[in-house]
Design a protein around this motif. Structure first.
Motif, PDB file in Angstrom:
ATOM      1  N   THR A 150       0.822  -1.223   0.000  1.00  0.00           N
ATOM      2  CA  THR A 150       0.000   0.000   0.000  1.00  0.00           C
ATOM      3  C   THR A 150       0.851   1.265   0.000  1.00  0.00           C
ATOM      4  O   THR A 150       0.310   2.365   0.084  1.00  0.00           O
ATOM      5  CB  THR A 150      -0.934   0.032   1.227  1.00  0.00           C
ATOM      6  N   GLU A 151       2.168   1.121  -0.101  1.00  0.00           N
ATOM      7  CA  GLU A 151       3.062   2.268   0.073  1.00  0.00           C
ATOM      8  C   GLU A 151       2.736   3.419  -0.871  1.00  0.00           C
ATOM      9  O   GLU A 151       2.748   4.595  -0.480  1.00  0.00           O
ATOM     10  CB  GLU A 151       4.530   1.849  -0.130  1.00  0.00           C
ATOM     11  N   ALA A 152       2.451   3.117  -2.143  1.00  0.00           N
ATOM     12  CA  ALA A 152       2.258   4.163  -3.152  1.00  0.00           C
ATOM     13  C   ALA A 152       1.001   4.981  -2.904  1.00  0.00           C
ATOM     14  O   ALA A 152       0.909   6.135  -3.349  1.00  0.00           O
ATOM     15  CB  ALA A 152       2.218   3.544  -4.544  1.00  0.00           C
ATOM     16  N   SER A 153       0.041   4.430  -2.189  1.00  0.00           N
ATOM     17  CA  SER A 153      -1.235   5.126  -1.988  1.00  0.00           C
ATOM     18  C   SER A 153      -1.282   5.935  -0.698  1.00  0.00           C
ATOM     19  O   SER A 153      -2.284   6.598  -0.424  1.00  0.00           O
ATOM     20  CB  SER A 153      -2.378   4.108  -1.979  1.00  0.00           C
ATOM     21  N   VAL A 154      -0.212   5.913   0.077  1.00  0.00           N
ATOM     22  CA  VAL A 154      -0.222   6.598   1.374  1.00  0.00           C
ATOM     23  C   VAL A 154       0.021   8.090   1.179  1.00  0.00           C
ATOM     24  O   VAL A 154       0.996   8.487   0.524  1.00  0.00           O
ATOM     25  CB  VAL A 154       0.855   5.995   2.297  1.00  0.00           C
TER      26      VAL A 154
END
Length: 483
Positions: free
Chosen positions: A468-472
């Protein structure tokens, strides 16, 4: 100078006279005014057992009276919190100070909302009640304020205490608190001619205040009555900036059994341990009946390794009884693990330290600097381009891979959360992150020389579910706080 020291000792003799402040059944009574006297052992905080077996610890932040000190449950310093792995703990932190502050659990693995950083402010008169399950190896952690731009002053005034974690499945080590398991909180302070804590240079200069008086558990050059053949000392450098190299005037060797985050794989014999602000070391020292030993700190032979002003200080007088209780032998093997090389392909993050910036940025409470997947193992490379710093990462345990390409000495091979970085040095760390995922609540990484931290040498990271890193979001709303 001598008059100031006598006055300061008179002030220090009063520390611990408040109920519960700095005495315990195993500790000598406070010394009379004007004398350093016996080593004071911070009392163990006695928890109330609440529903479900939760241990509730009451900690009140309060002023210390006319001396200008602050303390926790007393006039200066605080009690020792001691818990066992698996305990559910609830900290009942009440702020009776004239200004807002925080209380950070340095070295504890816990959710970011409970961490006590600058997002968890406690206003005057308010109470903060973080709660978590203690789930980490046996260790010597501590607690202190961690508010934005004012940490140095709040810690200097005396807000600090130890947080000990026990593991019933760990090795058999000296563990009778106040008898053969002794906390040593080392701090430098300066007092004015009226005996009041001098704060004029805390926020000035390259490093802030470097005090002319070194205290151990709130007293200058106290004495401790040794009653056992082996004594375990838990060393904490709770100073704002000063670095100590702790050993003994007779050059005796002793064993390091643990660093910031837990035990080593086996005891390591040394004659000195170097600890910068925030660092801890557990050592075991052997004594013979009737002897006297002096624990001291010695400056480096050369300033090439450290440009922080260093001096020699006497810390503690150890007076062994004519007959000593026999101690069990120190185990040849402890429950720590050796440092392993990270596997190929491990992610590398790079950080450049300057005078008060990390990667050319000052601290911004609304900016998320790094996003890390839960449970990750990463390599962090820290490049110090200026004068001496150190580096602390919240929540994690890391291993020092190398300093300027050279592996650390064996006694620094254990799990750590703070590392000293000499001027112009490069350090590589293998950082193991926890699994408390929360994209809206950051942890901190920063220089633990508190003047540098307050000037902006700090960044923020969040731990999130893998993938989920890119959406944080990389920003937080202004005034974002969890209390």
């Amino acid at each position: 100078m001598e008059r100031r020291r006598v006055l300061s000792l008179a002030v220090l003799a009063g520390f611990g006279l408040t109920a519960g402040a700095c005495s315990s059944p195993s500790a000598p009574k406070p010394a009379p005014s004007g004398s350093a006297g016996r080593l004071r052992i911070p009392p163990l905080a006695e928890p109330e057992i609440e529903a479900g077996g939760v241990k509730r610890y009451a900690l009140t932040l309060q002023t210390g009276g006319s001396t200008g000190t602050w303390g926790i449950n007393g006039a200066y310093l605080g009690p020792t919190v001691r818990a066992t792995r698996g305990d559910r703990v609830r900290m009942h932190v009440t702020n009776r100070l004239p200004e807002a502050t925080t209380l950070h659990w340095h070295g504890m693995h816990l959710p970011a909302r409970m961490d006590g950083g600058p997002h968890q402010m406690i206003e005057p008169g308010a109470t903060w009640t973080p709660e978590w399950t203690v789930d980490q190896p046996a260790t010597t952690a501590w607690f202190h304020p961690h508010l934005h731009e004012k940490t140095a002053m709040h810690v200097y005034r005396g807000l600090a205490g130890l947080f000990l974690v026990d593991d019933p499945h760990g090795p058999h080590l000296p563990a009778e608190y106040g008898v053969d398991d002794i906390p040593l909180i080392i701090q430098d302070r300066t007092f004015d001619d009226d005996g009041e804590l001098s704060t004029g240079r805390v926020d000035g200069g390259t490093y802030g205040l470097l005090g002319d008086t070194v205290l151990v558990n709130g007293a200058r050059q106290p004495a401790f009555a040794v009653r056992t053949g082996l004594v375990r000392f838990r060393l904490l450098n709770a100073s704002n900036a000063r670095v100590y190299r702790v050993g003994f005037t007779d050059g005796r060797r002793f064993d390091v059994i643990g660093t910031d985050g837990g035990h080593l794989a086996h005891p390591v014999p040394v004659d000195r341990v170097k600890i910068s602000p925030g660092e801890r070391a557990e050592i075991v020292v052997r004594f013979t009946p009737g002897e006297t030993a002096i624990m001291d700190s010695r400056g480096e032979d050369s300033k090439s390794a450290n440009d922080i002003e260093e001096e020699d200080f006497t810390l503690l007088r150890l007076e062994a009884a004519a007959e000593l209780k026999r101690s069990p032998a120190l185990p040849a093997h402890l429950d720590g693990a050796a440092t392993a090389a990270p596997p190929a392909g491990t992610r590398v993050r790079r950080f450049v330290l300057t005078g008060s910036e990390i990667n050319d940025k000052d601290m911004d409470l609304t900016r998320i600097d790094e996003v890390v997947p839960a449970g990750a193992l990463e390599i962090w490379e820290i490049d110090n381009t200026t004068f001496a710093h150190n580096f602390h990462i919240h929540e994690v345990a890391f291993r020092i891979l190398d300093i300027n390409g050279t592996p650390p000495p064996a006694w620094q091979a254990g799990p750590k959360d703070t590392v000293f970085i000499p001027k112009k040095a490069k350090v590589r760390l293998a950082v193991q992150f926890g699994r408390y995922a929360d994209p809206a609540s950051p942890y901190m990484y920063h220089c633990h020389i508190l003047r540098h931290e307050d000037k902006g040498m700090m960044g923020q990271f969040v731990i999130v579910e893998p993938g989920t890193e890119a959406s944080v979001p990389r920003t937080l709303p202004a005034g974002h706080h969890h209390t």
